[in-house]
Design an enzyme around this catalytic site. Structure first.
Site, mmCIF file in Angstrom:
data_model
loop_
_atom_site.group_PDB
_atom_site.id
_atom_site.type_symbol
_atom_site.label_atom_id
_atom_site.label_comp_id
_atom_site.label_asym_id
_atom_site.label_seq_id
_atom_site.Cartn_x
_atom_site.Cartn_y
_atom_site.Cartn_z
ATOM 1 N N ASP A 45 0.650 -0.964 0.028
ATOM 2 C CA ASP A 45 0.140 -0.304 -0.003
ATOM 3 C C ASP A 45 0.506 1.137 0.017
ATOM 4 O OD1 ASP A 45 -1.556 -1.683 0.116
ATOM 5 O OD2 ASP A 45 -2.392 -1.717 2.818
ATOM 6 N N ASP A 74 -14.325 -4.568 1.109
ATOM 7 C CA ASP A 74 -13.671 -5.222 2.517
ATOM 8 C C ASP A 74 -15.261 -4.552 3.133
ATOM 9 O OD1 ASP A 74 -11.486 -4.925 0.891
ATOM 10 O OD2 ASP A 74 -12.082 -2.535 0.812
#
Length: 244
Positions: A7, A129
């Site tokens: 990330d 998510d």
């Protein structure tokens, strides 16, 4: 498949705890070198997220990420800040094997359906998510800052009907915690539709976690913090997955 993940926030490699930006833990690794290290250790696919772009599409870090992936010889999937069909095309032209669609896939299903019809279902990973609520598994969007009003399984069915088979599912309560994956989530997904290729993400902290995910039938295991913190190597994870 073992899928190492990186990330990017403020042009640095970072891990968040349960998706909260104020918990950012930055790592002093060069992005391009780290990706190459994962490739050299045997990874056949990599996962990249522009966290800055996910939070604010006007602050995309795509140039840096694209430069870091230019020398890769393996495929990568990328997400964060993809908000238009032009964004999808840009990433595919830049060399991404697949684009990962998260918030947009929840809030603008019909528009994303048009993207899928234009570029082909195989080019997409739908990232859902989720939080466990009284209503069941419910997605969160926009960097996990907002809650959706449609369930996980409704969305899975919608995109599966369009031909998508690659889904990346994260239990937000597990992300970045190193406390073990949400096995129940992946078991429910496998039972719901065994034909899907589910990528498990969040909480993987040991080789035993990887072994159990493989036994459940999970087709991909996203590894972020566990690799960055040295809990095990890509080579060890691959050997574990292949021998499970």
């Amino acid at each position: 498949m073992i899928i190492p993940a990186l990330d990017v926030l403020q042009q640095q490699i970072v891990r968040l705890y349960q998706g909260k930006y104020d918990t950012a833990q930055f790592y002093p690794f060069d992005l391009a070198q780290r990706l190459m290290d994962y490739q050299q250790q045997g990874a056949q696919k990599l996962h990249l997220v522009d966290l800055e772009g996910a939070r604010d599409p006007d602050k995309k870090q795509w140039r840096q990420i694209q430069e870091a992936t230019q020398s890769l010889g393996v495929g990568y999937q990328v997400g964060g800040g993809i908000r238009s069909v032009e964004d999808v095309a840009q990433w595919l032209e830049a060399g991404a094997a697949q684009v990962v669609i998260g918030s947009k896939a929840v809030n603008d299903k019909n528009e994303v359906a048009q993207w899928i019809q234009r570029h082909g279902a195989q080019q997409f990973v739908i990232a859902l998510d989720v939080n466990k609520t009284e209503q069941g598994w419910m997605p969160a969007t926009h960097g996990w800052l907002e809650s959706a009003d449609v369930s996980l399984f409704e969305l899975v069915d919608f995109y599966a009907d369009l031909g998508v088979i690659d889904f990346l599912c994260t239990d937000i309560s597990k992300d970045g915690t190193m406390t073990g994956p949400s096995f129940a989530l992946y078991e429910e997904l496998q039972v719901h539709n065994p034909q899907l290729r589910i990528q498990a993400s969040g909480g993987v902290s040991s080789l035993d976690d990887i072994r159990r995910l493989k036994e459940i039938g999970t087709q991909g295991v996203i590894l972020g913090k566990s690799l960055l913190d040295g809990a095990f190597t890509v080579e060890e994870a691959l050997a574990c997955y292949q021998n499970a």
